[in-house]
Enzyme design. Structure first.
Site, PDB file in Angstrom:
ATOM      1  N   ASN A 208       0.855  -1.188   0.000  1.00 29.41           N
ATOM      2  CA  ASN A 208       0.000   0.000   0.000  1.00 29.41           C
ATOM      3  C   ASN A 208       0.891   1.238   0.000  1.00 29.41           C
ATOM      4  O   ASN A 208       2.118   1.131   0.026  1.00 29.41           O
ATOM      5  CB  ASN A 208      -0.961  -0.024   1.193  1.00 29.41           C
ATOM      6  CG  ASN A 208      -0.208  -0.069   2.500  1.00 29.41           C
ATOM      7  OD1 ASN A 208       0.507   0.859   2.847  1.00 29.41           O
ATOM      8  ND2 ASN A 208      -0.342  -1.174   3.230  1.00 29.41           N
ATOM      9  N   ASP A 276      -4.533  -6.084   5.068  1.00 32.16           N
ATOM     10  CA  ASP A 276      -5.596  -6.863   5.705  1.00 32.16           C
ATOM     11  C   ASP A 276      -5.549  -8.324   5.282  1.00 32.16           C
ATOM     12  O   ASP A 276      -5.937  -9.201   6.030  1.00 32.16           O
ATOM     13  CB  ASP A 276      -6.963  -6.259   5.350  1.00 32.16           C
ATOM     14  CG  ASP A 276      -7.164  -4.931   6.056  1.00 32.16           C
ATOM     15  OD1 ASP A 276      -6.830  -4.863   7.254  1.00 32.16           O
ATOM     16  OD2 ASP A 276      -7.603  -3.960   5.412  1.00 32.16           O
ATOM     17  N   LYS A 338     -14.289   1.412  15.290  1.00 35.97           N
ATOM     18  CA  LYS A 338     -13.031   0.643  15.283  1.00 35.97           C
ATOM     19  C   LYS A 338     -12.419   0.578  16.678  1.00 35.97           C
ATOM     20  O   LYS A 338     -11.906  -0.439  17.106  1.00 35.97           O
ATOM     21  CB  LYS A 338     -12.059   1.312  14.303  1.00 35.97           C
ATOM     22  CG  LYS A 338     -10.859   0.478  13.978  1.00 35.97           C
ATOM     23  CD  LYS A 338     -10.126   1.026  12.774  1.00 35.97           C
ATOM     24  CE  LYS A 338     -10.861   0.741  11.484  1.00 35.97           C
ATOM     25  NZ  LYS A 338     -10.197   1.289  10.312  1.00 35.97           N
TER      26      LYS A 338
HETATM   27  O1  C5P Z   1      -8.726  -2.210  10.572  1.00 36.73           O
HETATM   28  P1  C5P Z   1      -7.795  -1.164  10.105  1.00 36.73           P
HETATM   29  O2  C5P Z   1      -6.669  -1.697   9.259  1.00 36.73           O
HETATM   30  O3  C5P Z   1      -8.421   0.023   9.482  1.00 36.73           O
HETATM   31  O4  C5P Z   1      -7.159  -0.626  11.471  1.00 36.73           O
HETATM   32  C1  C5P Z   1      -6.106   0.258  11.483  1.00 36.73           C
HETATM   33  C2  C5P Z   1      -5.329   0.094  12.750  1.00 36.73           C
HETATM   34  O5  C5P Z   1      -5.121  -1.275  13.063  1.00 36.73           O
HETATM   35  C3  C5P Z   1      -3.946   0.668  12.625  1.00 36.73           C
HETATM   36  O6  C5P Z   1      -3.562   1.123  13.888  1.00 36.73           O
HETATM   37  C4  C5P Z   1      -3.127  -0.516  12.167  1.00 36.73           C
HETATM   38  O7  C5P Z   1      -1.761  -0.362  12.507  1.00 36.73           O
HETATM   39  C5  C5P Z   1      -3.768  -1.653  12.945  1.00 36.73           C
HETATM   40  N1  C5P Z   1      -3.728  -2.949  12.270  1.00 36.73           N
HETATM   41  C6  C5P Z   1      -2.977  -3.977  12.769  1.00 36.73           C
HETATM   42  N2  C5P Z   1      -2.999  -5.203  12.167  1.00 36.73           N
HETATM   43  C7  C5P Z   1      -3.765  -5.417  11.083  1.00 36.73           C
HETATM   44  C8  C5P Z   1      -4.533  -4.374  10.560  1.00 36.73           C
HETATM   45  C9  C5P Z   1      -4.509  -3.161  11.157  1.00 36.73           C
HETATM   46  O8  C5P Z   1      -2.275  -3.768  13.755  1.00 36.73           O
HETATM   47  N3  C5P Z   1      -3.756  -6.610  10.526  1.00 36.73           N
END
Ligand code: C5P
Length: 398
Positions: A208, A276, A338
């Protein structure tokens, strides 16, 4: 600023050693007590007499100098300092330090010390860029060694490029930063940063646009307040923060392991843009076009949510867990949900729609969501966001 601070200054054997004599003066002008150590090679460039005259102290030179052992053993010498500075840190010294050699006074002091170590590398540009030196640098930074420089410019050997030792006043600034007492002194904070790369095959990956700028700025701001920072970073565009214990990773799963290994911590800030999904159909050999027009189909699995995992730890949960939420629409609602879903204490939310220019840019506009509600911060530089957030973290951990 440095009044009464004891600096053990290891001078390596390079032409930049002459600048270390000026460094001694600059450190002493600020009140530091400088104990110099010369490697054998350093004595080819500066003399013990001029070094001790400037330091106003005896120069230590030989591991097996019995008088020194009677007066002060090498173990004691390495611990009597507040900070160990290696300037110039030659390619050879860095290699020895990275591999744990202890066959002369300088390397033995490095191995025996329980204090922070700051290196100021200096060497020919090709030597600096050599894979071995860069490997050694990564190892040393991973071990928590601080690094200042090198600078780019004309070199004594006639070449041009990175490899010049930092100027004495730049090294002094790094020394001051390393010794700074701040509200986060004694606190260990984990920061994740950058994107992750999820391999498709040995040459392709899914990634990304995260540059790592916000995570790096935050780590620097936390360091400036005296925190010990473990910086777990995916392949970022910006250089990792000097002074942090840097753990480079590629994938989300590696990041999860590195975060687990860095615990316990007083706080953890998850600024990384973690993928993700990962490709479960990852191929061990390069996927080829076979001419039939058949398209490859990628199969995905969900990556572990590192933030949620740490937020929900029963034991070893950091007192403060902070997540980031990069959203492109309905930022507040998504970020608030979230925070609850992941179980973290704060969510730092930002709008990363392409027209904001935030992703990869120098500015950020964030809303900090805590149990008390949402606090909207005006648009400002990522450095300023970092400083404001670091101050809020310091206030909370106090
Ligand atoms: O769910 P999302 O990716 O939007 O969430 C963002 C937050 O979760 C950020 O703080 C990111 O560093 C953390 N994150 C994580 N592990 C993942 C996905 C997101 O620690 N697999």
């Amino acid at each position: 600023m440095l009044a009464g601070k004891r600096i053990l200054l290891i001078i390596g054997g390079g032409i930049a050693a002459f600048k270390s004599l000026d460094l001694i003066r600059r450190l002493r002008e600020r009140g530091a007590v400088v104990t110099p150590v010369l490697t054998g090679a350093a004595e080819e460039f500066v003399t013990p007499l001029s070094t001790s005259a400037l330091a106003g102290q005896k120069v230590f030179r030989d591991l097996f100098d019995l008088t020194d052992e009677a007066e002060m053993g090498h173990i004691e010498l390495s611990r009597a300092a507040d900070l160990v500075v290696v300037a110039p840190a030659t390619a050879d010294l860095m290699a020895k330090m990275a591999h744990g050699h202890a066959n002369d006074l300088a390397s033995t002091l490095f191995m025996a010390t329980d204090k922070r170590v700051l290196i100021a590398p200096a060497m020919n540009v090709r030597m600096w860029e050599h894979a071995a030196t860069q490997r050694n640098l990564a190892t040393l930074q991973g071990d928590g060694i601080l690094c200042v420089g090198p600078n780019e410019g004309d070199m004594a050997c006639g070449e041009y490029g990175p490899g010049r030792m930092s100027e004495p006043l730049e090294i002094v600034a790094a020394v001051e930063a390393a010794l700074r007492d701040g509200p986060l002194k004694g606190k260990h904070i984990i920061v994740t940063s950058g994107p992750t790369h999820e391999p498709i095959d040995p040459v392709r990956y899914i990634a990304n646009r995260s540059s790592g700028a916000q995570g790096t700025a935050l780590a620097l701001a936390l360091l400036a307040l005296g925190a010990e920072v473990s910086f777990v970073t995916g392949p970022a565009d910006v250089a990792p923060p000097a002074g942090a214990k840097v753990v480079p990773v590629q994938t989300a799963r590696e990041m999860q392991e590195a975060v687990a290994a860095a615990l316990p911590a007083d706080a953890a800030v998850f600024a990384a843009a973690v993928a993700d999904w990962r490709v479960v159909s990852e191929s061990t050999s390069k996927i080829k076009k076979d001419g039939s027009g058949a398209l490859p189909v990628l199969e995905f699995a969900e990556n572990p949510d590192i933030l949620a995992g740490v937020s929900q730890l029963k034991t070893e949960r950091p007192m403060l867990v902070v997540g980031f939420a990069a959203e492109t629409d309905d930022v507040l609602a998504h970020a608030t949900a979230k925070r609850t879903r992941k179980g973290c204490d704060w969510i730092v939310a930002n709008d990363v729609s392409p027209d904001t220019g935030i992703m990869g840019g120098t500015e950020n506009a964030v809303t900090v969501i805590t149990e008390d509600g949402a606090d909207v911060w005006p648009r400002m530089g990522k450095d300023q966001v970092a400083q404001k957030l670091a101050a809020k973290i310091a206030e909370t951990l106090a």
